[in-house]
Design a protein around this motif. Structure first.
Motif, PDB file in Angstrom:
ATOM      1  N   PHE A  46      48.328  40.131  13.762  1.00 27.67           N
ATOM      2  CA  PHE A  46      48.779  38.751  13.910  1.00 27.67           C
ATOM      3  C   PHE A  46      48.164  38.050  15.025  1.00 27.67           C
ATOM      4  N   TYR A  50      45.676  34.835  14.925  1.00 31.99           N
ATOM      5  CA  TYR A  50      46.024  33.493  15.438  1.00 31.99           C
ATOM      6  C   TYR A  50      45.092  32.913  16.461  1.00 31.99           C
ATOM      7  N   TYR A  71      49.225  37.841   6.902  1.00 36.90           N
ATOM      8  CA  TYR A  71      49.008  36.517   6.455  1.00 36.90           C
ATOM      9  C   TYR A  71      50.044  35.561   7.064  1.00 36.90           C
ATOM     10  N   ASP A  72      49.561  34.442   7.157  1.00 36.62           N
ATOM     11  CA  ASP A  72      50.284  33.368   7.718  1.00 36.62           C
ATOM     12  C   ASP A  72      49.916  31.975   6.997  1.00 36.62           C
ATOM     13  N   ARG A  80      54.928  27.706   3.545  1.00 42.20           N
ATOM     14  CA  ARG A  80      54.322  28.714   4.483  1.00 42.20           C
ATOM     15  C   ARG A  80      54.850  29.932   3.924  1.00 42.20           C
ATOM     16  N   LEU A  82      54.501  34.132   5.224  1.00 43.19           N
ATOM     17  CA  LEU A  82      54.389  34.963   6.324  1.00 43.19           C
ATOM     18  C   LEU A  82      54.588  36.109   6.158  1.00 43.19           C
TER      19      LEU A  82
END
Length: 179
Positions: A46, A50, A71-72, A80, A82
């Motif tokens: 993550f 990001y 995933y996001d 969304r 996430l």
């Protein structure tokens, strides 16, 4: 009320594995240990995703040959999605096939029109070993197929043929990250 922890907040940003590294074309190993090391890997994925401004990232993209991705990612209605999937299996793809722009953090700055189904289902586990099923439509379905490909040792360029494949490979050869 306690706020949910932000994914990646305690992770470290790892260097990305770039196209040309054999790890990206090698199927990843099944995860068998659902302990603290796996939880750290998910946090690192993550944090790295990001930092690189991506919407998905697989473990082999940070040098770990394990079947894990995060995933996001929005769908076509801007909802969304996430999460993460350990030992993912793409169990269903159907609906319409769309050719849309697709990029990859392992091919930074490049994209190509890639055909994907507009519905996908992935089954797997959470980092704590709980079974999960993730359904995606539209752009999120593209993301699920893309990340499921990674753990199988494929990148989106492998789906391209003819002129589109040749054009992308010329761009890869000229890319600054190849030097």
């Amino acid at each position: 009320m306690r706020q949910a922890p932000i994914p990646g907040a305690h992770g470290r940003v790892r260097p990305l594995t770039l196209l040309g590294d054999p790890l990206l074309h090698t199927p990843c190993k099944e995860v068998t240990d659902f302990g603290p090391e796996l939880a750290r890997l998910v946090e690192d994925l993550f944090a790295t995703m990001y930092a690189a401004e991506g919407v998905g990232l697989a473990a082999n993209q940070v040098g770990e040959s394990l079947r894990v991705f995060v995933y996001d990612c929005p769908d076509d209605e801007e909802v969304r999605h996430l999460g993460h999937v350990v030992n993912p299996r793409l169990v269903e793809v159907d609906g319409l096939v769309f050719r849309g722009p697709e990029g990859c953090l392992s091919l930074p700055g490049l994209e190509a029109g890639t055909e994907r189904y507009d519905h996908a289902v992935v089954e797997g586990f959470t980092a704590t070993g709980e079974p999960i099923t993730v359904h995606g439509t539209g752009f999120f379905a593209r993301c699920l197929q893309h990340e499921a490909d990674h753990v199988e040792g494929k990148v989106y360029a492998d789906h391209l043929t003819g002129r589109r494949h040749r054009k992308l490979m010329r761009q890869v050869a000229r890319a600054s990250w190849r030097r």
